[in-house]
Design an enzyme around this catalytic site. Structure first.
Site, short mmCIF file in Angstrom:
data_model
loop_
_atom_site.label_atom_id
_atom_site.label_comp_id
_atom_site.label_asym_id
_atom_site.label_seq_id
_atom_site.Cartn_x
_atom_site.Cartn_y
_atom_site.Cartn_z
N LEU A 50 10.31 5.97 -15.97
CA LEU A 50 9.87 4.77 -16.68
C LEU A 50 8.38 4.51 -16.45
CD1 LEU A 50 12.86 2.37 -15.91
CD2 LEU A 50 12.43 3.67 -17.99
N SER A 88 4.95 4.85 -13.17
CA SER A 88 4.57 5.12 -11.79
C SER A 88 3.53 4.09 -11.38
CB SER A 88 4.00 6.54 -11.64
OG SER A 88 2.86 6.69 -12.44
N GLY A 89 3.40 3.92 -10.10
CA GLY A 89 2.45 2.93 -9.59
C GLY A 89 2.14 3.19 -8.15
N GLY A 109 4.93 4.61 -5.91
CA GLY A 109 5.63 5.82 -6.32
C GLY A 109 6.09 5.75 -7.76
N VAL A 160 8.88 5.36 -10.88
CA VAL A 160 10.04 4.55 -11.19
C VAL A 160 10.86 5.31 -12.22
CG1 VAL A 160 10.89 2.31 -11.97
CG2 VAL A 160 8.69 2.46 -10.79
N LYS A 173 13.03 3.21 -7.58
CA LYS A 173 11.69 3.46 -7.06
C LYS A 173 11.75 4.61 -6.08
CE LYS A 173 9.55 -1.09 -7.55
NZ LYS A 173 8.50 -0.67 -8.48
N ASP A 229 1.71 -9.94 -3.82
CA ASP A 229 1.16 -9.13 -4.91
C ASP A 229 1.66 -9.63 -6.26
OD1 ASP A 229 -0.35 -7.17 -6.08
OD2 ASP A 229 1.06 -5.55 -5.71
#
Length: 656
Positions: free
Chosen positions: A395, A397-398, A401, A403, A421, A512
């Site tokens: 779906l 990434s960030g 890691g 997703v 995740k 965050d």
């Protein structure tokens, strides 16, 4: 009521381009100058029978869906009914009725251009096939067959069209498909469609990174075709057309066919001329230049005949449509067509197959919430085994890691769609893993309608955090495609405030909060995500050491977080104000391109704050300013914010 009379055929007007995408429409209109009222008509990629109008206003392109109704009439959302899309456009040429501007300037195709039916096939080709089919039907009324019954006829014809395409290789095995792709030369997106042994279903063999990957195209219960968990299609050619435009879980989009042995060379050349790179046509200037050269007797460069599609433009370099700025004097509805409506939102594919997993069709957010809220939250249910988890498409990434979409097989037999995740090993610093596991288990205790619950934890080759699936993706990305009215945005941010109020009551600090960490379940349902993990992964110091503000959340941090490294619920309140600004500005980046030191000078030394977004209500902006009080004691708590946002939502909703 729909206007009377026999509707005009869409193909009878020169401003109709056939089945092109919204991105292609934007390229064409901007190429022609994007003058006020310039417009074109196109047939929706999906579903069959619907149309869309793309129209220029204030140097931007807007898109409106023209949907076919059960009674055969056509209308834009919340508009009047008409017998056809041409009649609808004729009406709007004289009356706005919800459009941002009147469609007064027809963006005509050049005489050498024909509308696109499917990749590699013109509208003229399709019409010829329809006539042939209609003539074979006993006692068929040709006017009805090619008029009111056209969609049914297109479906009938389209179910055999794949047999005439260069990418269809008939009944061959996967090993033979691999040999043919290897022999023709691997390139990302090169593909073959083949018939499987049961002679009822198909397989897609796709070249990616010099390897062949195979996808089964199964027949669903309703007779439609689909790749696992992908969208459904009436026929193979529509499926192939779609996956040229959208990746939707494949390793890459389809690009060029691996031509079937023995396929007619002239037909293959014609296919390529009408399918190259899926861009609408040669540029307007190129075509005009070609025609001028022909008139002057100058030799034409051997790049193909007029009407060939663009081949020189790299689709990957096409900018995404910019966010249009509506005229404040015109009503917001009906909303311009987002990619999620017929052209499909980029993350909408994540919801496909949800009904299969759950045994029903829980499409709305409340139905999904009911499912997730009833899952057991015991320690045994939380500790997942790797064999319980089915990992599917990526779906996104960030910083934490990748997703992945997936399914969890619960111990009671339920199959639940989830997001997974997959934590990057390099981001788990030495000694952090126990803290991650501890934080994840603490999050097990948190359960609220407006937060993404953690369903389970799996410690395998990598740590997998199994979460609720909020399939429409991050709020900031969603708002760049979907122009929601401001009351709807306030509704979503009211939900975020309620979720944060819950976390505040649990003494849980997010650290965050940003629009990228607010996930969309539906147009009217949002959830907070990624709380707790920044602390667990000890990412904060990494953020602060980053060289550019765009790569760390200083833009969302309260002054005390930057200077004293102190986080609490009041610092989350500051971040909520920034998130509210992002939402009401339709996903713009806070502080633009300002660098870290410039932001600190602007906020701390000059005591300045972000300006009110153009479409934002003044009272909503006042909530932001309260969140941005320098002294944290002066900021409201989330209980107060939640109450304020609920009042503002009710006010704005009543005025809409």
């Amino acid at each position: 009521m729909a206007t009377g009379g026999v509707p005009a055929k869409a193909s009878s007007v020169m401003y109709f381009y056939g089945r092109i995408t919204r991105e292609e429409a934007e390229i064409i209109l901007k190429e022609r100058g994007c003058r006020e009222g310039l417009f074109l008509l196109r047939e929706s990629i999906n579903p069959l029978g619907n149309y869309a109008i793309s129209i220029c206003h204030n140097n931007e392109v807007y898109h409106y869906s023209i949907e076919k109704q059960i009674d055969g009439s056509f209308m834009i959302p919340q508009g009047q009914k008409f017998t056809g899309p041409i009649e609808l456009i004729s009406h709007h040429k004289n009356k706005l009725d919800g459009f941002v501007t009147k469609p007064t300037v027809e963006c005509d195709r050049l005489p050498c251009q024909t509308p696109v039916a499917f990749r590699g096939m013109t509208y003229m080709d399709l019409e010829n096939e329809l006539v042939k089919k209609a003539e074979t039907i006993k006692n068929a009324d040709m006017n009805k067959a090619l008029g009111s019954h056209r969609e049914h006829l297109v479906t009938m014809v389209s179910k055999q069209l794949h047999e005439k395409q260069p990418w269809y290789h008939g009944k061959i095995g996967r090993e033979e498909a691999e040999k043919r792709l290897q022999k023709s030369g691997h390139s990302n997106g090169k593909f073959i469609i083949r018939l499987r042994d049961d002679k009822k279903t198909f397989a897609l063999s796709l070249s990616h990174n010099n390897q062949t990957r195979h996808y089964i195209v199964e027949k669903q219960g309703d007779g439609k075709l689909a790749i696992q968990d992908g969208p459904k299609f009436e026929c193979v050619i529509m499926l192939v057309d779609h996956y040229h435009n959208k990746q939707d879980g494949l390793l890459c989009k389809l690009s060029t066919p691996c031509c079937c042995p023995g396929y007619d060379k002239k037909k293959y050349q014609k296919y390529l001329e009408n399918a190259s790179d899926n861009l609408a046509y040669l540029t307007y200037k190129d075509l005009k230049g070609r025609q001028a050269s022909q008139r002057n007797g100058t030799p034409v460069s051997p790049t193909g005949p007029p009407g060939r599609r663009l081949s020189s433009v790299n689709r990957a370099n096409i900018p995404l449509p910019s966010v249009p700025k509506p005229d404040p004097n015109e009503p917001v509805h009906p909303a311009p067509l987002p990619p999620g409506h017929h052209d499909r939102h980029p993350l909408e594919a994540a919801t496909n197959g949800f009904e299969n997993h759950m045994g029903g069709r829980p499409r709305n957010g409340d139905a999904m919430e009911e499912i997730y809220s009833q899952l057991p939250r015991t320690k045994d249910a939380f500790e997942l085994k790797e064999k319980q988890i089915e990992i599917e498409d990526e779906l996104g990434s960030g910083q934490f890691g990748s997703v992945r979409k997936g399914v969890v097989n619960m111990r009671d037999g339920k199959r639940v769609p989830v997001a997974i995740k997959m934590l990057k090993n390099q981001d788990i610093q030495p000694g952090c893993e126990p803290e991650i596991l501890k934080e994840a288990r603490l999050m097990r205790e948190l359960s609220h309608k407006y937060i993404v619950r953690m369903i389970g934890l799996c410690k395998a080759k990598s740590i997998m955090l199994v979460l609720e699936l909020a399939a429409l993706g991050p709020l900031n990305s969603y708002l760049k495609y979907q122009r929601l009215p401001q009351w709807n945005i306030v509704e979503l941010m009211m939900q975020v405030s309620k979720g944060m109020q819950y976390l505040e009551s649990k003494k849980f600090v997010h650290r965050d909060l940003a629009a990228r960490n607010v996930l969309m379940v539906s147009e009217h349902f949002a959830k907070i995500s990624d709380f707790g993990m920044s602390k667990a992964l000890q990412m904060d110091s990494n953020y602060y050491e980053a060289s550019q503000a765009g790569k760390w959340p200083l833009k969302w941090y309260a002054p005390e977080c930057v200077y004293y490294w102190k986080f609490d619920s009041k610092s989350d309140v500051w971040s909520y104000g920034i998130t509210l600004w992002e939402a009401t500005s339709y996903g713009q980046r806070p502080y633009g391109k300002m660098k870290a030191q410039e932001i600190l000078q602007f906020v701390v030394e000059e005591n300045q704050r972000l300006p009110k977004p153009e479409m934002c209500d003044e009272d909503v902006y006042q909530v932001m300013l309260l969140c941005w009080m320098y002294e944290k004691e002066d900021r409201p708590n989330f209980s107060e914010i939640s109450n304020k946002m609920e009042v503002l939502y009710q006010k704005l909703r009543s005025l809409s």
